[in-house]
Design an enzyme around this catalytic site. Structure first.
Site, mmCIF file in Angstrom:
data_model
loop_
_atom_site.group_PDB
_atom_site.id
_atom_site.type_symbol
_atom_site.label_atom_id
_atom_site.label_comp_id
_atom_site.label_asym_id
_atom_site.label_seq_id
_atom_site.Cartn_x
_atom_site.Cartn_y
_atom_site.Cartn_z
ATOM 1 N N ASP A 132 0.745 -1.125 0.040
ATOM 2 C CA ASP A 132 0.032 -0.201 -0.097
ATOM 3 C C ASP A 132 0.814 1.349 0.187
ATOM 4 O O ASP A 132 1.968 1.046 0.819
ATOM 5 C CB ASP A 132 -0.980 0.021 1.476
ATOM 6 C CG ASP A 132 -2.262 0.785 1.051
ATOM 7 O OD1 ASP A 132 -3.180 0.408 1.036
ATOM 8 O OD2 ASP A 132 -1.958 2.223 0.935
ATOM 9 N N GLU B 14 -14.810 -8.832 -7.639
ATOM 10 C CA GLU B 14 -15.076 -9.120 -6.326
ATOM 11 C C GLU B 14 -16.455 -9.038 -5.997
ATOM 12 O O GLU B 14 -17.259 -8.003 -6.506
ATOM 13 C CB GLU B 14 -14.176 -8.144 -5.416
ATOM 14 C CG GLU B 14 -14.091 -8.604 -3.980
ATOM 15 C CD GLU B 14 -14.047 -9.966 -3.976
ATOM 16 O OE1 GLU B 14 -12.615 -10.336 -4.016
ATOM 17 O OE2 GLU B 14 -14.781 -10.669 -3.628
ATOM 18 N N PHE B 15 -16.909 -9.854 -5.398
ATOM 19 C CA PHE B 15 -18.535 -9.960 -4.918
ATOM 20 C C PHE B 15 -18.616 -10.101 -3.324
ATOM 21 O O PHE B 15 -19.806 -10.194 -2.978
ATOM 22 C CB PHE B 15 -18.892 -11.135 -5.565
ATOM 23 C CG PHE B 15 -19.022 -11.327 -7.256
ATOM 24 C CD1 PHE B 15 -19.707 -10.319 -8.017
ATOM 25 C CD2 PHE B 15 -18.179 -12.019 -7.573
ATOM 26 C CE1 PHE B 15 -19.583 -10.263 -9.200
ATOM 27 C CE2 PHE B 15 -17.838 -11.876 -9.233
ATOM 28 C CZ PHE B 15 -18.932 -11.285 -9.859
ATOM 29 N N LEU B 16 -17.582 -9.612 -2.758
ATOM 30 C CA LEU B 16 -17.732 -9.547 -1.342
ATOM 31 C C LEU B 16 -18.550 -8.448 -0.841
ATOM 32 O O LEU B 16 -18.788 -7.264 -1.434
ATOM 33 C CB LEU B 16 -16.461 -9.223 -0.491
ATOM 34 C CG LEU B 16 -15.189 -9.923 -0.842
ATOM 35 C CD1 LEU B 16 -13.918 -9.429 -0.287
ATOM 36 C CD2 LEU B 16 -15.298 -11.436 -0.487
ATOM 37 N N ASN C 95 -24.120 -5.791 -9.751
ATOM 38 C CA ASN C 95 -24.376 -4.693 -8.930
ATOM 39 C C ASN C 95 -25.646 -3.853 -9.446
ATOM 40 O O ASN C 95 -26.354 -3.268 -8.603
ATOM 41 C CB ASN C 95 -23.140 -3.777 -8.526
ATOM 42 C CG ASN C 95 -22.169 -4.413 -7.517
ATOM 43 O OD1 ASN C 95 -22.540 -5.449 -6.982
ATOM 44 N ND2 ASN C 95 -21.118 -3.492 -7.203
ATOM 45 N N CYS D 20 -20.361 0.759 -3.292
ATOM 46 C CA CYS D 20 -20.196 -0.078 -4.642
ATOM 47 C C CYS D 20 -21.580 0.232 -5.450
ATOM 48 O O CYS D 20 -21.520 0.688 -6.601
ATOM 49 C CB CYS D 20 -20.298 -1.692 -4.323
ATOM 50 S SG CYS D 20 -18.990 -2.046 -3.167
ATOM 51 N N ARG E 123 -19.726 5.663 3.364
ATOM 52 C CA ARG E 123 -19.614 6.096 1.953
ATOM 53 C C ARG E 123 -20.930 6.197 1.210
ATOM 54 O O ARG E 123 -21.867 5.234 1.440
ATOM 55 C CB ARG E 123 -18.560 5.362 0.932
ATOM 56 C CG ARG E 123 -17.261 5.995 1.331
ATOM 57 C CD ARG E 123 -16.316 5.037 0.589
ATOM 58 N NE ARG E 123 -16.087 3.682 1.220
ATOM 59 C CZ ARG E 123 -15.274 2.935 0.640
ATOM 60 N NH1 ARG E 123 -14.532 3.156 -0.405
ATOM 61 N NH2 ARG E 123 -15.283 1.508 1.281
HETATM 62 C C1 UGA Z 1 -22.476 -4.951 -2.594
HETATM 63 C C2 UGA Z 1 -22.876 -6.290 -3.185
HETATM 64 O O1 UGA Z 1 -24.013 -6.841 -2.791
HETATM 65 C C3 UGA Z 1 -21.730 -7.107 -3.211
HETATM 66 O O2 UGA Z 1 -21.831 -8.630 -4.046
HETATM 67 C C4 UGA Z 1 -20.445 -6.408 -3.850
HETATM 68 O O3 UGA Z 1 -19.427 -7.355 -3.967
HETATM 69 C C5 UGA Z 1 -20.306 -5.090 -3.248
HETATM 70 O O4 UGA Z 1 -21.226 -4.364 -3.420
HETATM 71 C C6 UGA Z 1 -19.022 -4.531 -4.188
HETATM 72 O O5 UGA Z 1 -19.237 -4.211 -5.222
HETATM 73 O O6 UGA Z 1 -17.789 -4.310 -3.748
HETATM 74 P P1 UGA Z 1 -21.997 -4.001 -0.257
HETATM 75 O O7 UGA Z 1 -21.871 -2.584 -0.855
HETATM 76 O O8 UGA Z 1 -20.999 -4.452 0.903
HETATM 77 O O9 UGA Z 1 -22.102 -5.074 -1.224
HETATM 78 O O10 UGA Z 1 -23.430 -4.047 0.544
HETATM 79 P P2 UGA Z 1 -24.860 -4.752 0.271
HETATM 80 O O11 UGA Z 1 -25.377 -5.934 1.282
HETATM 81 O O12 UGA Z 1 -25.194 -5.248 -0.928
HETATM 82 O O13 UGA Z 1 -25.808 -3.563 0.553
HETATM 83 C C7 UGA Z 1 -25.718 -2.235 -0.292
HETATM 84 C C8 UGA Z 1 -27.090 -1.346 0.068
HETATM 85 O O14 UGA Z 1 -28.331 -1.843 -0.474
HETATM 86 C C9 UGA Z 1 -27.062 -0.954 1.589
HETATM 87 O O15 UGA Z 1 -27.266 0.369 1.655
HETATM 88 C C10 UGA Z 1 -28.187 -1.520 1.890
HETATM 89 O O16 UGA Z 1 -28.965 -1.294 3.093
HETATM 90 C C11 UGA Z 1 -29.177 -1.501 0.842
HETATM 91 N N1 UGA Z 1 -30.042 -2.801 0.639
HETATM 92 C C12 UGA Z 1 -29.636 -4.121 0.336
HETATM 93 C C13 UGA Z 1 -31.336 -2.456 0.906
HETATM 94 O O17 UGA Z 1 -31.758 -1.497 0.890
HETATM 95 N N2 UGA Z 1 -32.192 -3.445 0.432
HETATM 96 C C14 UGA Z 1 -32.103 -4.697 0.371
HETATM 97 O O18 UGA Z 1 -32.895 -5.659 -0.071
HETATM 98 C C15 UGA Z 1 -30.605 -4.956 0.159
#
Ligand code: UGA
Length: 432
Positions: A35, A152-154, A209, A261, A328
């Protein structure tokens, strides 16, 4: 495929880089993390984990002897044939992804002294980036570098488990040893592997996404219509989700999606399409619905309180979702700014994100060290992030602390009956 111990480089120690590094170390590989942030590297060397991600500190501690941290790219390149790139690609004002950090890495890579090195792109990049990087390598006399796209899909908050049990691993390459080497690294995890070309792998990430974001905006609009017609969105989502073609996931309505994301990737895909001459109308709507959804809370408050000028509003939770301190694009940022602009006083509490929030929240927001502290004297409260401690609140104690009665459940996470039993009024999102 071999299960031999590899020496791997990981460039960028943000949440994707660190989780990837820790995951591969747990699988028995030697991981050289690089880094440019010397202070961060020092903290990592001292055993500190600079981000909040459940379980990550334990994996790093348990595999400490296989994890090496440095600011020197050349050192990682010496030992490792695969260099995973996990640096940030934030949005620019135009909506395009900013690839400056990626190209800084590409340009800084020294000419390899021998064949047999490849970079593996973990950062989310627009379709076409892999091909452009290969061209750049050619211009710089570094064509012997292989290139693999491995998006990445984490999910933040569940990233360690997602690394261990991925739904799928997508590997895009144009033949040669590097794609096979990446596939061999992931083979012990036993998940389906999609082998494809580089551009298609890049598109899988953006499309995934964008589709999940579309599902959220869709259910948010259904929730809004439910409010107008007297239906219950929870029942609707349950009924829809049992159709295997629809599926039950990502049908939770709320006050908008955030994070590093979804907002960025939806904008990037829309922009990518636009740059290629195609107007992606659906994504324009997904973005707009999400922005409006964050602001609908203000109308709900006004419905109950009349004018919100001089009213005190408690925000319960600030992070973009639970189990993370990531602020973010959190909906709380827009909501707090709107409330302050309309003349309300805002006091907020988040169990872990306060430090991050203090850097981003608009001036004027007060912070409290506890939920009840934030609720003290409040005319209304909004549940912004569904941390479990809010679901377990003693609503009688809450009612005693608050001046007003209104609880807006921005994530449909609370038990409406429990809230009402304490003499409070409950307002969810599309809930009857
Ligand atoms: C998301 C994707 O789910 C991952 O698969 C992907 O790897 C990641 O982006 C990335 O591109 O790095 P993440 O941003 O950590 O993951 O969070 P999520 O759990 O997907 O939630 C994203 C947002 O959607 C949150 O604000 C959550 O509150 C909202 N959300 C999620 C809803 O409003 N309703 C839902 O049913 C699900």
């Amino acid at each position: 495929m071999s299960r031999e111990r590899e020496s791997i480089g990981v460039i960028g120690t943000g949440y994707v880089g660190l989780v990837t590094a820790a995951g591969f170390a747990e699988l028995g590989h030697d991981v050289h993390c690089v880094d440019i942030d010397a202070a961060k590297v020092q903290r990592l060397r001292d055993g500190e984990v600079p981000i909040y991600e459940p379980g990550l500190a334990d994996v790093i501690a348990a595999n400490r002897e296989r994890l090496h941290f440095s600011t020197e790219l050349a050192g990682a390149l010496e030992g490792a044939r695969l260099l995973f790139v996990a640096v940030g690609t934030p949005p620019t004002y135009s909506g395009d992804a900013d690839l400056a950090a990626i190209y800084a890495v590409v340009d800084a890579l020294p000419k390899p002294s021998r064949n047999g090195h490849a970079i593996v792109m973990k950062s989310t990049v627009p379709c076409g980036t892999g091909v452009a990087i290969q061209r750049r390598f050619g211009e710089q006399g570094k064509e012997s570098f292989g290139y693999v796209s491995c998006p990445e899909f984490l999910k933040e908050g569940a990233a360690v488990e997602d690394f261990r049990h991925p739904n799928r691993v997508v590997i895009g390459d144009d033949g040669g040893w590097a794609g096979d080497a990446v596939a061999a690294l992931y083979e012990p995890l036993g998940s389906p592997v999609v082998r494809t070309d580089i551009s298609s792998a890049e598109m899988v990430k953006l499309a995934s996404n964008a589709f999940l974001s579309t599902k959220i905006s869709f259910i948010n609009e259904i929730a809004n219509v439910c409010e107008a017609v007297g239906a219950d969105v929870g029942e609707v989502a349950r009924g829809m989700g049992l159709d295997e073609r629809i599926g039950p996931h990502f049908l939770r309505p709320g006050i908008g999606f955030g994070g590093s994301c979804f907002p960025k990737d939806v904008a990037a895909l829309k922009q990518l399409a636009g740059n290629s001459g195609y107007h992606f109308q659906l994504l324009t709507a997904v973005i707009e619905v999400n922005e409006l959804q964050k602001r609908r809370v203000v109308a709900k408050l006004q419905k109950h309180l009349g004018s919100i000028v001089g009213k005190r509003v408690a925000l319960l939770g600030l992070a973009f979702k639970p189990h993370t301190d990531d602020m973010r694009e959190a909906s709380s940022l827009v909501l707090a700014a709107r409330l302050l602009a309309d003349g309300a006083a805002v006091r907020a509490y988040d169990p872990v994100a306060e430090e991050q929030a203090r850097q981003l929240m608009p001036r004027g927001v007060e912070f409290s060290a506890s939920a009840l502290g934030a609720l003290d004297g409040a005319n209304a409260a909004v549940l912004v992030t569904e941390w479990s401690e809010f679901c377990e609140l003693d609503w009688d104690a809450v009612a005693q602390r608050m001046t007003g009665r209104l609880i807006v459940d921005g994530r449909n996470a609370l038990d409406p009956e429990a809230v009402r039993r304490a003499g409070l009024s409950y307002e969810g999102i599309g809930r009857r």
